[in-house]
Design a protein around this motif. Structure first.
Motif, PDB file in Angstrom:
ATOM      1  N   VAL A  32     -18.237 -24.528  -2.410  1.00  0.00           N
ATOM      2  CA  VAL A  32     -16.917 -24.754  -3.005  1.00  0.00           C
ATOM      3  C   VAL A  32     -15.914 -25.201  -1.947  1.00  0.00           C
ATOM      4  N   LEU A  33     -15.903 -24.519  -0.808  1.00  0.00           N
ATOM      5  CA  LEU A  33     -14.939 -24.856   0.243  1.00  0.00           C
ATOM      6  C   LEU A  33     -15.255 -26.213   0.878  1.00  0.00           C
ATOM      7  N   VAL A  34     -16.536 -26.470   1.110  1.00  0.00           N
ATOM      8  CA  VAL A  34     -16.902 -27.751   1.728  1.00  0.00           C
ATOM      9  C   VAL A  34     -16.545 -28.919   0.807  1.00  0.00           C
ATOM     10  N   SER A  35     -16.859 -28.778  -0.482  1.00  0.00           N
ATOM     11  CA  SER A  35     -16.534 -29.858  -1.422  1.00  0.00           C
ATOM     12  C   SER A  35     -15.027 -30.034  -1.578  1.00  0.00           C
ATOM     13  N   ALA A  36     -14.256 -28.945  -1.520  1.00  0.00           N
ATOM     14  CA  ALA A  36     -12.800 -29.073  -1.607  1.00  0.00           C
ATOM     15  C   ALA A  36     -12.233 -29.810  -0.401  1.00  0.00           C
ATOM     16  N   VAL A  37     -12.748 -29.483   0.774  1.00  0.00           N
ATOM     17  CA  VAL A  37     -12.282 -30.181   1.977  1.00  0.00           C
ATOM     18  C   VAL A  37     -12.615 -31.667   1.901  1.00  0.00           C
ATOM     19  N   ALA A  67     -13.081 -21.810  -9.650  1.00  0.00           N
ATOM     20  CA  ALA A  67     -13.051 -21.715  -8.194  1.00  0.00           C
ATOM     21  C   ALA A  67     -13.002 -23.094  -7.546  1.00  0.00           C
ATOM     22  N   ARG A  68     -13.803 -24.015  -8.066  1.00  0.00           N
ATOM     23  CA  ARG A  68     -13.812 -25.360  -7.485  1.00  0.00           C
ATOM     24  C   ARG A  68     -12.472 -26.063  -7.693  1.00  0.00           C
ATOM     25  N   ALA A  69     -11.950 -26.013  -8.899  1.00  0.00           N
ATOM     26  CA  ALA A  69     -10.665 -26.661  -9.158  1.00  0.00           C
ATOM     27  C   ALA A  69      -9.539 -25.982  -8.383  1.00  0.00           C
ATOM     28  N   GLY A  70      -9.535 -24.656  -8.351  1.00  0.00           N
ATOM     29  CA  GLY A  70      -8.487 -23.946  -7.621  1.00  0.00           C
ATOM     30  C   GLY A  70      -8.514 -24.219  -6.136  1.00  0.00           C
ATOM     31  N   ALA A  71      -9.710 -24.324  -5.559  1.00  0.00           N
ATOM     32  CA  ALA A  71      -9.794 -24.616  -4.129  1.00  0.00           C
ATOM     33  C   ALA A  71      -9.253 -26.008  -3.817  1.00  0.00           C
ATOM     34  N   PHE A  87     -15.052 -37.261  -5.847  1.00  0.00           N
ATOM     35  CA  PHE A  87     -15.702 -36.225  -5.044  1.00  0.00           C
ATOM     36  C   PHE A  87     -15.694 -34.872  -5.751  1.00  0.00           C
ATOM     37  N   PHE A  88     -14.688 -34.595  -6.555  1.00  0.00           N
ATOM     38  CA  PHE A  88     -14.688 -33.336  -7.297  1.00  0.00           C
ATOM     39  C   PHE A  88     -15.789 -33.330  -8.359  1.00  0.00           C
TER      40      PHE A  88
END
Length: 584
Positions: free
Chosen positions: A21-26, A128-132, A109-110
Motif C-alpha cells: 500500500v505504501l509503495v504504490s502510494a509513493v 487503505a490504498r485510497a487513504g494513503a 498507477f492507483f
C-alpha cells in the motif's frame, strides 16, 4: 475432453498489505506530481514566462493551482517611485492541462496497484490504498506551499498604461480636473517605462484543502470509470449500473481534449508565434474545450471583461463581452456574431451521441446476472437513458465549476485607477444540471436504439457487469459446487450432444474386436467378467493419410470394422469342466 471450466475468484484477504500500500502510494503520487511539474514548466517555458521571473517558484504555483490550490499575488510599486501607489490582483483560474496530466498519472498507477487484490478487493484494503494516496498527496502539496514564493517583473507597457490619457508624454489628464501633472511626483510620467515587481504566494490552507478534494475526486472518478478495476463484494451494481455510463462520459471528454490539442497544433503551424500557442495549449487546452461543451449544449454563461484582458479571449466571445456585462454568453448570441459557432453545437451533440452509443455497448443486456431473460428494446433504452442522464447531469455543472475564470487587476495612483483589467466567466449551475439530464437521457435513448439495431448492445460489457463471476465469489474461495480449489466447472448451456460435439463421438474403427476364446478351453477366463474393449490408438486423432494403425502407430492397416459400427456384446463364459471322477 472435459467441459469448459471457469476460474473461480478467491475471496479477498482481510489483511491489508501495508508495505504494498505504501509503495504504490509513493509511486502514484510521485509520478503524478512529476508529470504536473513537467507540464507546467514546459508550458511556462514555451510562453517565455521565465524571462519575467524564476521558473521554479512559478512552476510550483501553477502546480498548486492545478491541484485545486490558491495563489495570492501582491504588488510592489517601489519601482515606480510612487508612495501612494497600490496594486491589487485576484486570480481564480485552474490550468486544467496540468490537472489532467496529474489526474491521468495518479489514476493509472492507483488502478494498477489494485490488480494485486484480484477480482475482489476488501473494503479495508481499498480504503487503505485510497487513504494513503490522498494523505501523501496532501503532504506533498505542503511542499508546494513552501516552494511557491516568487516575484514577477511586469512592464508598465504590458499593463496598458501607455494607452491612458497623458501617460504617453509628460502630462496626465484627468477628466474634470485637467492637467494634474504638477501634482504628481517627477517620475509619474515614467510609469510606462518603469517595471513593477509583483510577488505571488501559494496559500497554505486553501491549497491543502484543495489538494485533499482534488486527489479524492480523481480517485473516485477513476474507480467509477475503470470498468475492470476490482471492487468490494456486494458492489456488483456499480459494475452494472454506474461504470458503463461514467466510462462513456470520461471517454468522450478525453476525445474532445485530444481534438482540442489537434486544433491547437494546426493553428500553431500557420501562426507567427507557434511556441506561445503550444504553451497555452499545454496549460489550458482542456479549459477551452470543456468550456465550449456546455456552451454548445446551450448552457448560458455570465461574463464580463475589460482592459487588456479582453485580448486573451477568443473571437467572438471578446466582442460579446465588450458590448456589456448585461448580455449572457449563449450559443445563439455568439452565432449572431459569427455563424461558424453553430458548428460548436453540432460537435457537442455528436459528442453526446457517441456517449450514448458507448453506454449502450458497455451496458449488459440481461436485467440481472447469470441466466435471466434479456430485456426488450424499450427497457434497454430506458435503462441507458436513466444512467447516462444522471452521469451527464453531474458532469455539466462540474465542467462549469472547473472552467470558470475570474481575474482582476488594478493599479491605483492617489486614488485614481490607471489600470482596470478584469475578466469573469461563470456558468449557471442549475441550468447546466437540467440540460445535462435532458441531453444525457436523449443521447442514451438514441444510442441504445442504434446499438440494438446494429447488434452491438452489450457487446463490450465486462464479465463483472454481466455478473458472470458473481456466482463464484464466496468467502472460502470455493466454486459453485462447494469444492475447494481455484477451479470451478462451468455450467453447460445445454445437455451434451454427440451430434454437435465431435469430442463426444468415437471414430469408426477405433475399437479392436474382442479376442476369441482358444479352442482348447484350458486357458479361458471363467470368472464371468466381460471382455474389456480397448482403443487401438489415440481416439479421434487423424492425419491426412488416415487413422493410425493397430499397434505400431505407423499409419499401417486399419482395425477391422463391425458391420454396424458397434461391437457385439461379449460371448457368455463356457460352462465349467466336469470332474472325471463324477465328483467323488
Amino acid at each position: 475432453m472435459s467441459a469448459a471450466t471457469g476460474v473461480g475468484a478467491a475471496g479477498p484477504d482481510p489483511r491489508v498489505p501495508w508495505v504494498d500500500v505504501l509503495v504504490s502510494a509513493v509511486a502514484s503520487v510521485s509520478w503524478a506530481l512529476i508529470g504536473m511539474a513537467g507540464a507546467a514548466a514546459l508550458g511556462l517555458r514555451l510562453l517565455d514566462a521565465d524571462a519575467a521571473g524564476s521558473l521554479g517558484p512559478m512552476t510550483a504555483a501553477v502546480v498548486a493551482l492545478g491541484a485545486g490550490g490558491a495563489v495570492t499575488p501582491s504588488g510592489d510599486m517601489s519601482a515606480y517611485g510612487l508612495s501612494g501607489a497600490q496594486a491589487g490582483t485576484a486570480v481564480d483560474f485552474t490550468p486544467l492541462g496540468v490537472s489532467l496530466v496529474g489526474a491521468l498519472l495518479l489514476s493509472f498507477f492507483f488502478l494498477r496497484s489494485l490488480r494485486a487484490a484480484g477480482v475482489v478487493v476488501s473494503p479495508a484494503e481499498l480504503l487503505a490504498r485510497a487513504g494513503a494516496v490522498v494523505a501523501l498527496f496532501v503532504a506533498m502539496t505542503g511542499g508546494l506551499v513552501r516552494a511557491g514564493h516568487g516575484v514577477v517583473t511586469v512592464d508598465g507597457g504590458s499593463l496598458g498604461l501607455d494607452d491612458l490619457p497623458g501617460m504617453g508624454g509628460g502630462e496626465a489628464e484627468i477628466p474634470g480636473l485637467g492637467d494634474v501633472g504638477g501634482m504628481l511626483p517627477d517620475r509619474a510620467g515614467d510609469l510606462v517605462d518603469a517595471s513593477a515587481a509583483v510577488g505571488f504566494t501559494v496559500d497554505t490552507v486553501p491549497t491543502l484543502l484543495g489538494g485533499l478534494g482534488w486527489s479524492a475526486g480523481v480517485l473516485l472518478v477513476a474507480l467509477l470509470a475503470s470498468r475492470r478495476a476490482p471492487l468490494p463484494r456486494g458492489w456488483d451494481a456499480v459494475h452494472r449500473v454506474a461504470r458503463p455510463a461514467v466510462s462513456a462520459v470520461v471517454t468522450v471528454l478525453l476525445v474532445a481534449v485530444a481534438a482540442g490539442f489537434a486544433a491547437a497544433g494546426y493553428a500553431a503551424i500557420g501562426d507567427g508565434h507557434p511556441r506561445r500557442i503550444a504553451g497555452a495549449a499545454l496549460l489550458a487546452a482542456p479549459n477551452g474545450v470543456w468550456l465550449g461543451i456546455p456552451i454548445g449544449l446551450f448552457v448560458p454563461w455570465d461574463g464580463r471583461a475589460s482592459g487588456p484582458l479582453l485580448g486573451v479571449l477568443p473571437h467572438p466571445v471578446d466582442d460579446l463581452l465588450r458590448a456589456g456585462p448585461d448580455r449572457p454568453v449563449t450559443l445563439g448570441r455568439l452565432a449572431e456574431l459569427d455563424g461558424r459557432v453553430w458548428l460548436l453545437g453540432v460537435a457537442a451533440a455528436l459528442m453526446m451521441l457517441l456517449a450514448g452509443v458507448l453506454t449502450a455497448v458497455r451496458t449488459p443486456v440481461a436485467a440481472e446476472p447469470a441466466g435471466t431473460e434479456p430485456v426488450g428494446a424499450a427497457g434497454f433504452a430506458g435503462r441507458c437513458a436513466l444512467r447516462l442522464g444522471v452521469a451527464t447531469a453531474v458532469t455539466l455543472p462540474l465542467l462549469a465549476l472547473l472552467t470558470r475564470v475570474s481575474a482582476d487587476a488594478s493599479l491605483s495612483v492617489l486614488g485614481f485607477d490607471v489600470v482596470d483589467a478584469g475578466i469573469e466567466l461563470r456558468g449557471r449551475l442549475g441550468t447546466a444540471l437540467l440540460l445535462g439530464a435532458v441531453w444525457g437521457a436523449g443521447a442514451g435513448v438514441v444510442g441504445a436504439l442504434l446499438a440494438r439495431a446494429s447488434g452491438a448492445a452489450g457487446a463490450r460489457a465486462t464479465a463483472t457487469a454481466r455478473g458472470a463471476a458473481g456466482a463464484d465469489r464466496d468467502a472460502g474461495g470455493r466454486g459453485a459446487a462447494g469444492r475447494a480449489g481455484p477451479y470451478a466447472p462451468g455450467v453447460p448451456f445445454r445437455p451434451p450432444n454427440p451430434g454437435t460435439n465431435p469430442y463426444l463421438r468415437v471414430p469408426p474403427g477405433a475399437l479392436r474386436p474382442p479376442a476369441q476364446p482358444p479352442a482348447g478351453g484350458s486357458e479361458v477366463d471363467v470368472s464371468g467378467a466381460p471382455t474389456v474393449i480397448r482403443p487401438v490408438g489415440p481416439v479421434g486423432r487423424e492425419t491426412r493419410r488416415g487413422r493410425r494403425g493397430a499397434g505400431d502407430g505407423s499409419g499401417g492397416e486399419r482395425a477391422p470394422l463391425w458391420p454396424d459400427g458397434v461391437p457385439p456384446p461379449p460371448p457368455p463364459p463356457p460352462p465349467a469342466p466336469r470332474d472325471p471322477d463324477g465328483g467323488r
